[in-house]
Design a protein around this motif. Structure first.
Motif, PDB file in Angstrom:
ATOM      1  N   ARG A  77       0.805  -1.219   0.000  1.00 53.39           N
ATOM      2  CA  ARG A  77       0.000   0.000   0.000  1.00 53.39           C
ATOM      3  C   ARG A  77       0.838   1.270   0.000  1.00 53.39           C
ATOM      4  O   ARG A  77       0.359   2.334  -0.367  1.00 53.39           O
ATOM      5  CB  ARG A  77      -0.954  -0.011   1.199  1.00 53.39           C
ATOM      6  N   ASP A  78       2.097   1.179   0.406  1.00 54.11           N
ATOM      7  CA  ASP A  78       2.935   2.372   0.354  1.00 54.11           C
ATOM      8  C   ASP A  78       3.540   2.589  -1.036  1.00 54.11           C
ATOM      9  O   ASP A  78       4.318   3.509  -1.238  1.00 54.11           O
ATOM     10  CB  ASP A  78       4.043   2.318   1.409  1.00 54.11           C
ATOM     11  N   ARG A 209       7.808  -3.286   9.237  1.00 54.36           N
ATOM     12  CA  ARG A 209       7.748  -2.076  10.061  1.00 54.36           C
ATOM     13  C   ARG A 209       6.306  -1.614  10.269  1.00 54.36           C
ATOM     14  O   ARG A 209       5.922  -1.209  11.349  1.00 54.36           O
ATOM     15  CB  ARG A 209       8.581  -0.978   9.425  1.00 54.36           C
ATOM     16  N   HIS A 210       5.533  -1.645   9.190  1.00 58.31           N
ATOM     17  CA  HIS A 210       4.118  -1.294   9.285  1.00 58.31           C
ATOM     18  C   HIS A 210       3.368  -2.019   8.186  1.00 58.31           C
ATOM     19  O   HIS A 210       3.962  -2.451   7.179  1.00 58.31           O
ATOM     20  CB  HIS A 210       3.895   0.224   9.197  1.00 58.31           C
ATOM     21  N   ARG A 211       2.095  -2.201   8.340  1.00 64.34           N
ATOM     22  CA  ARG A 211       1.317  -3.060   7.454  1.00 64.34           C
ATOM     23  C   ARG A 211       1.340  -2.574   6.003  1.00 64.34           C
ATOM     24  O   ARG A 211       1.380  -3.376   5.066  1.00 64.34           O
ATOM     25  CB  ARG A 211      -0.132  -3.159   7.952  1.00 64.34           C
ATOM     26  N   ALA A 212       1.346  -1.260   5.805  1.00 63.63           N
ATOM     27  CA  ALA A 212       1.323  -0.726   4.439  1.00 63.63           C
ATOM     28  C   ALA A 212       2.592  -1.053   3.664  1.00 63.63           C
ATOM     29  O   ALA A 212       2.606  -0.985   2.430  1.00 63.63           O
ATOM     30  CB  ALA A 212       1.119   0.790   4.474  1.00 63.63           C
ATOM     31  N   SER A 213       3.656  -1.421   4.367  1.00 65.98           N
ATOM     32  CA  SER A 213       4.918  -1.732   3.691  1.00 65.98           C
ATOM     33  C   SER A 213       5.011  -3.185   3.261  1.00 65.98           C
ATOM     34  O   SER A 213       5.954  -3.557   2.559  1.00 65.98           O
ATOM     35  CB  SER A 213       6.101  -1.409   4.609  1.00 65.98           C
ATOM     36  N   LEU A 214       4.057  -4.025   3.675  1.00 65.20           N
ATOM     37  CA  LEU A 214       4.133  -5.463   3.428  1.00 65.20           C
ATOM     38  C   LEU A 214       3.450  -5.832   2.115  1.00 65.20           C
ATOM     39  O   LEU A 214       2.253  -5.599   1.952  1.00 65.20           O
ATOM     40  CB  LEU A 214       3.484  -6.232   4.571  1.00 65.20           C
ATOM     41  N   PRO A 215       4.189  -6.422   1.168  1.00 62.42           N
ATOM     42  CA  PRO A 215       3.563  -6.851  -0.086  1.00 62.42           C
ATOM     43  C   PRO A 215       2.751  -8.130   0.078  1.00 62.42           C
ATOM     44  O   PRO A 215       3.030  -8.956   0.953  1.00 62.42           O
ATOM     45  CB  PRO A 215       4.760  -7.082  -1.026  1.00 62.42           C
ATOM     46  N   PHE A 216       1.727  -8.265  -0.759  1.00 65.02           N
ATOM     47  CA  PHE A 216       0.914  -9.479  -0.887  1.00 65.02           C
ATOM     48  C   PHE A 216       0.105  -9.803   0.367  1.00 65.02           C
ATOM     49  O   PHE A 216      -0.251 -10.966   0.596  1.00 65.02           O
ATOM     50  CB  PHE A 216       1.777 -10.685  -1.278  1.00 65.02           C
ATOM     51  N   ILE A 229       0.592 -11.921  10.928  1.00 67.84           N
ATOM     52  CA  ILE A 229       1.322 -10.729  10.500  1.00 67.84           C
ATOM     53  C   ILE A 229       1.651  -9.898  11.729  1.00 67.84           C
ATOM     54  O   ILE A 229       0.773  -9.588  12.540  1.00 67.84           O
ATOM     55  CB  ILE A 229       0.490  -9.922   9.486  1.00 67.84           C
ATOM     56  N   ARG A 230       2.922  -9.537  11.848  1.00 68.35           N
ATOM     57  CA  ARG A 230       3.376  -8.762  12.998  1.00 68.35           C
ATOM     58  C   ARG A 230       4.160  -7.558  12.519  1.00 68.35           C
ATOM     59  O   ARG A 230       5.147  -7.701  11.805  1.00 68.35           O
ATOM     60  CB  ARG A 230       4.271  -9.628  13.887  1.00 68.35           C
ATOM     61  N   THR A 231       3.757  -6.364  12.912  1.00 72.03           N
ATOM     62  CA  THR A 231       4.448  -5.148  12.504  1.00 72.03           C
ATOM     63  C   THR A 231       5.035  -4.423  13.708  1.00 72.03           C
ATOM     64  O   THR A 231       4.479  -4.457  14.810  1.00 72.03           O
ATOM     65  CB  THR A 231       3.502  -4.200  11.745  1.00 72.03           C
ATOM     66  N   ASP A 232       6.181  -3.783  13.490  1.00 76.48           N
ATOM     67  CA  ASP A 232       6.893  -3.130  14.585  1.00 76.48           C
ATOM     68  C   ASP A 232       6.068  -2.026  15.228  1.00 76.48           C
ATOM     69  O   ASP A 232       6.132  -1.824  16.444  1.00 76.48           O
ATOM     70  CB  ASP A 232       8.208  -2.542  14.064  1.00 76.48           C
ATOM     71  N   ASP A 233       5.300  -1.287  14.393  1.00 78.37           N
ATOM     72  CA  ASP A 233       4.558  -0.163  14.955  1.00 78.37           C
ATOM     73  C   ASP A 233       3.442  -0.644  15.890  1.00 78.37           C
ATOM     74  O   ASP A 233       3.198  -0.061  16.947  1.00 78.37           O
ATOM     75  CB  ASP A 233       3.992   0.735  13.858  1.00 78.37           C
ATOM     76  N   ALA A 234       2.787  -1.742  15.528  1.00 74.57           N
ATOM     77  CA  ALA A 234       1.690  -2.252  16.357  1.00 74.57           C
ATOM     78  C   ALA A 234       2.211  -3.016  17.569  1.00 74.57           C
ATOM     79  O   ALA A 234       1.570  -3.029  18.629  1.00 74.57           O
ATOM     80  CB  ALA A 234       0.778  -3.148  15.535  1.00 74.57           C
ATOM     81  N   HIS A 236       5.233  -2.528  18.994  1.00 73.96           N
ATOM     82  CA  HIS A 236       6.183  -1.704  19.751  1.00 73.96           C
ATOM     83  C   HIS A 236       7.588  -2.302  19.765  1.00 73.96           C
ATOM     84  O   HIS A 236       8.207  -2.447  20.812  1.00 73.96           O
ATOM     85  CB  HIS A 236       5.687  -1.480  21.185  1.00 73.96           C
ATOM     86  N   GLY A 237       8.069  -2.656  18.586  1.00 72.04           N
ATOM     87  CA  GLY A 237       9.444  -3.134  18.500  1.00 72.04           C
ATOM     88  C   GLY A 237       9.611  -4.286  17.544  1.00 72.04           C
ATOM     89  O   GLY A 237       8.641  -4.843  17.024  1.00 72.04           O
ATOM     90  N   ALA A 238      10.882  -4.629  17.280  1.00 70.95           N
ATOM     91  CA  ALA A 238      11.213  -5.707  16.354  1.00 70.95           C
ATOM     92  C   ALA A 238      10.806  -7.056  16.932  1.00 70.95           C
ATOM     93  O   ALA A 238      10.742  -7.232  18.152  1.00 70.95           O
ATOM     94  CB  ALA A 238      12.704  -5.688  16.053  1.00 70.95           C
ATOM     95  N   PRO A 239      10.547  -8.043  16.089  1.00 72.89           N
ATOM     96  CA  PRO A 239      10.119  -9.362  16.573  1.00 72.89           C
ATOM     97  C   PRO A 239      11.235 -10.095  17.294  1.00 72.89           C
ATOM     98  O   PRO A 239      12.412  -9.964  16.962  1.00 72.89           O
ATOM     99  CB  PRO A 239       9.706 -10.092  15.295  1.00 72.89           C
TER     100      PRO A 239
END
Length: 378
Positions: A77-78, A209-216, A229-234, A236-239
């Motif tokens: 989406r980005d 990093r955020h959902r909009a950056s994830l393809p497919f 799906i796990r994003t850093d912004d939601a 609060h940090g890297a997995p």
């Protein structure tokens, strides 16, 4: 690449028979048989031109295939990831491939870049690749983003260094765990389709990093709770390893593709007896290596190579158009001729004979000792 304890089983000349099962048994891998043409292409990339033959060279016109850009779609989406559908201009079937395969894409400028095939291997009429725009990279991704529908480009045949044996066909694992981050989802997507089609238990941990950056994302959410799906912004940090490897044990085969930090988290935490398969999209950072010098024989210019830089990076600072692709010692694009000095060869591609003839892959290999000088016929 596959984790070395598995990769070493593939480093042998191709004999026409499928390679041995990755668990060391004498059984052949069922899906390796399905790979067809992908296996010899992979082995040719690893064992290319043995004996007294010349080492890997830049691909030439006779081993390229012309394809047409038949479709173009933004899949994150980005808008930084574009998926390109490639077809034969004469509507002929394309060479078959196995999940994990990639092709070399020859861009109009002459740049060569490697992109994973992320479509359906059962579809013989088209390939799909996805490219993330890297504004400060070498320019290849930006050029790929400007390809238009109807444009003709050239690609190599599919090659595979990320093969996927499945449970019950040579792999001792009973289930699969896929781990991907960002554009690292591209080689994983066909594996998911294959596992789902065969009824093999699998799950995916997909980070970004955020959902909009994830393809497919839309394609993956169709698989339901098998995909997390796990994003850093939601979050609060890297997995962490707990986020990525929950429920993984010695009966699980783990396939991971993403940036070096993600790979290192998985590598450090995966059970010692579990199968671990790795694909890198970026080179490992050079840390605390010995500095040395490179002399360019044709000009006499001396180029310093720092302890935190690759030979390729140092050379490209003075020769920006120097050809390269994978930056991991696999594809052979950056091969150079050494006229003087001792090389510490860190690739898995050149044969002993090629090294004796003075060939070097400058993306990973260096001088053998600190302060030494290599003389290259660049």
């Amino acid at each position: 690449m596959v984790e070395r304890r598995l990769l070493v089983r593939w480093l042998r000349p191709y004999t026409g028979e499928p390679p041995p099962a990755l668990d060391g048994s004498s059984r052949s891998d069922l899906l390796t048989r399905f790979a067809g043409i992908a296996v010899p292409h992979f082995v040719s990339a690893v064992m290319r031109l043995g004996g007294d033959a010349e080492p890997p060279q830049l691909p030439t016109a006779h081993n390229r295939k012309t394809v047409r850009v038949a479709g173009r779609q933004i899949v994150a989406r980005d808008a930084d990831v574009v998926a390109l559908t490639l077809t034969d201009p004469a509507a002929a079937a394309l060479p078959r491939w196995h999940p994990g395969a990639h092709v070399d894409v020859h861009l109009p400028s002459g740049r060569v870049r490697q992109y994973s095939l992320c479509g359906d291997p059962a579809d013989e009429d088209e390939y799909r690749i996805a490219v993330r725009r890297v504004p400060h990279g070498g320019g290849g991704s930006i050029e790929a983003h400007h390809l238009t529908v109807g444009q003709l480009i050239e690609i190599s045949a599919p090659r595979n260094g990320f093969m996927m044996p499945v449970p019950g066909s040579g792999s001792r694992a009973e289930r699969l765990r896929f781990v991907a981050a960002g554009i690292g989802i591209t080689p994983i997507l066909p594996m998911i389709r294959q596992a789902d089609r065969l009824g093999v238990p699998w799950s995916l941990r997909y980070a970004g990093r955020h959902r909009a950056s994830l393809p497919f994302v839309d394609e993956l959410t169709a698989f339901g709770d098998k995909v997390q799906i796990r994003t850093d912004d939601a979050a609060h940090g890297a997995p962490t390893a707990v986020d990525l490897l929950d429920g993984v044990d010695e009966r699980t085969a783990v396939y991971v593709c993403g940036p070096p930090p993600l790979i290192e988290v998985v590598r450090a935490a995966v059970p010692a007896d579990a199968e671990l398969h790795i694909e890198r999209f970026s080179p490992l950072p050079v840390v605390d290596a010995a500095p040395f010098e490179v002399e360019l024989a044709r000009t006499g210019e001396v180029v310093p190579v720092a302890g935190d830089a690759s030979t390729l990076a140092a050379l490209r600072a003075v020769r920006p158009n120097l050809a390269y692709s994978c930056q991991q010692g696999f594809c052979g694009t950056c091969v150079q001729r050494v006229l003087g000095g001792e090389v510490a060869h860190l690739d898995h591609t050149l044969t002993d004979r090629q090294r004796e003839l003075g060939r070097m892959l400058v993306c990973v290999s260096r001088a053998k000792t600190a302060g030494a000088r290599l003389i290259l016929d660049l």
